[in-house]
Design an enzyme around this catalytic site. Sequence first.
Site, PDB file in Angstrom:
ATOM      1  N   SER A  63       0.790  -1.234   0.000  1.00 44.98           N
ATOM      2  CA  SER A  63       0.000   0.000   0.000  1.00 44.98           C
ATOM      3  C   SER A  63       0.819   1.278   0.000  1.00 44.98           C
ATOM      4  O   SER A  63       0.249   2.372  -0.055  1.00 44.98           O
ATOM      5  CB  SER A  63      -0.949   0.012   1.203  1.00 44.98           C
ATOM      6  OG  SER A  63      -2.055  -0.830   0.954  1.00 44.98           O
ATOM      7  N   LYS A  66       0.104   3.822  -2.598  1.00 40.53           N
ATOM      8  CA  LYS A  66      -0.858   4.918  -2.448  1.00 40.53           C
ATOM      9  C   LYS A  66      -0.190   6.280  -2.271  1.00 40.53           C
ATOM     10  O   LYS A  66      -0.863   7.320  -2.334  1.00 40.53           O
ATOM     11  CB  LYS A  66      -1.792   4.612  -1.274  1.00 40.53           C
ATOM     12  CG  LYS A  66      -2.716   3.437  -1.573  1.00 40.53           C
ATOM     13  CD  LYS A  66      -3.383   2.863  -0.338  1.00 40.53           C
ATOM     14  CE  LYS A  66      -4.227   1.655  -0.723  1.00 40.53           C
ATOM     15  NZ  LYS A  66      -4.623   0.828   0.431  1.00 40.53           N
ATOM     16  N   SER A 119      -5.538   2.975   5.319  1.00 41.11           N
ATOM     17  CA  SER A 119      -5.120   2.363   4.052  1.00 41.11           C
ATOM     18  C   SER A 119      -6.279   1.686   3.333  1.00 41.11           C
ATOM     19  O   SER A 119      -6.145   0.580   2.794  1.00 41.11           O
ATOM     20  CB  SER A 119      -3.988   1.350   4.286  1.00 41.11           C
ATOM     21  OG  SER A 119      -3.276   1.105   3.097  1.00 41.11           O
TER      22      SER A 119
END
Length: 420
Positions: A63, A66, A119
């Site tokens: 993640s 991101k 997240s």
Amino acid sequence: MTRGVARAAAALICVVVTAIATPAAALAAAPPKLGVTAAALYAPATGQMLDGVDANREHPIASTTKLMTALIVLQHVRNLNTVYTYPDYHQAASDSQIGLQPGDRMTVHDLLVAMMLPSADDAAEDLAYNVGHGSIARFVAMMNAEARKLRLTRTHYSTPIGLDTPGNYSTATDLVKLAAYDLSHSKFFAQTVDQSSAVLKTGPVRYVTNLNTLVGTVPWITGVKTGHTNGAGYVLVASGHKDGMTLISAVLGTDSETARSVNAMALMNYGYGNFRTWTPLRAHQVVAHPTVKDRPGLHVPVYAARGFDRVLARDSHVRIRVDVPARLDGPLPRGAVVGSAKVVDDGRVIKSVPVVLLRTLPAVSGLTLAVRAVTKPLPLTLIAIVIALGLLAIGLLVRRRGGSGPGAAGRAQDSEWEVA
């Protein structure tokens, strides 16, 4: 090179060595041994990589993908109160999410907070779909274009979320540089990732918690993003600010949430314990006062053309060596380079900065030189010579016009003949 600068360069070079006070410190500690696949420690203010473990190795990043998703959204959405509708998309139950259902409406502000703190994959999907004008693939293409623009040469995206999909990878080096760019280019981003929790005004949930547990636990940790997949392991990009210095670390491939925090803190503590930001030169700092030809008593200040900051070991021995002519010769224009100031660390030159004039140095006028020559006191030897010549002239005159006596008339006749 101007005529004045050429003359100045030919003059005697003046070398000035200025010591910069070195704080009392123990010898630098060795870098920590980390339980990671890859890691990097970065000083964004000076662009220096301070430590790393396989820092340029391509690796799944989970993640922390991101970080780029957020950047693309913030580049394309100016009003964070813009409302997006969640598409007809269903996340896998194992994904991190806030429970968005097709048709749910949330502000971009809240979607970004949900994506960065807990997240939320569904928030990332919502943002990518809408910013990509109904196409996730178009959004991913925007991510890759931005990676190329930022020269993240070992980064590629195939998802805005960070799932283990082929072609979604980066390096520890690229991650810390991307995080630094995000933090410096968006105040909203920097404020968001520095929260341990937040309240959302739209969407299916109201309260979210930051998965980066260092934020709120360690006072000087300021962000930035966690990640975890089977392929990537546990990943953390962490930022901190202490002692006037910002550092960013990345650890990839750790084996638990605890391990990623422990390894990130070991790297950050090593950075703050062994390095500091030095400012040996400031822009327009006076570094020398050379004299000026034909201008007795005049000393002209010369300046460093620009400042210089660098992160160095706390036990460094930093000096400034200034190389400028002992005497300048005008005319010289404003901004003329008259030498250099070299930053030396333990005998090694790490930076050379031009030394310049900030004001024009005019030439001395011919009239001034003439007046000075007329009014200048004569040396004693020259005065003695003048007196001796005067006495000799008087003696000759006396002999020519001498009184009566044998041969006087003859001498007068001889003189008159000579004159004729």
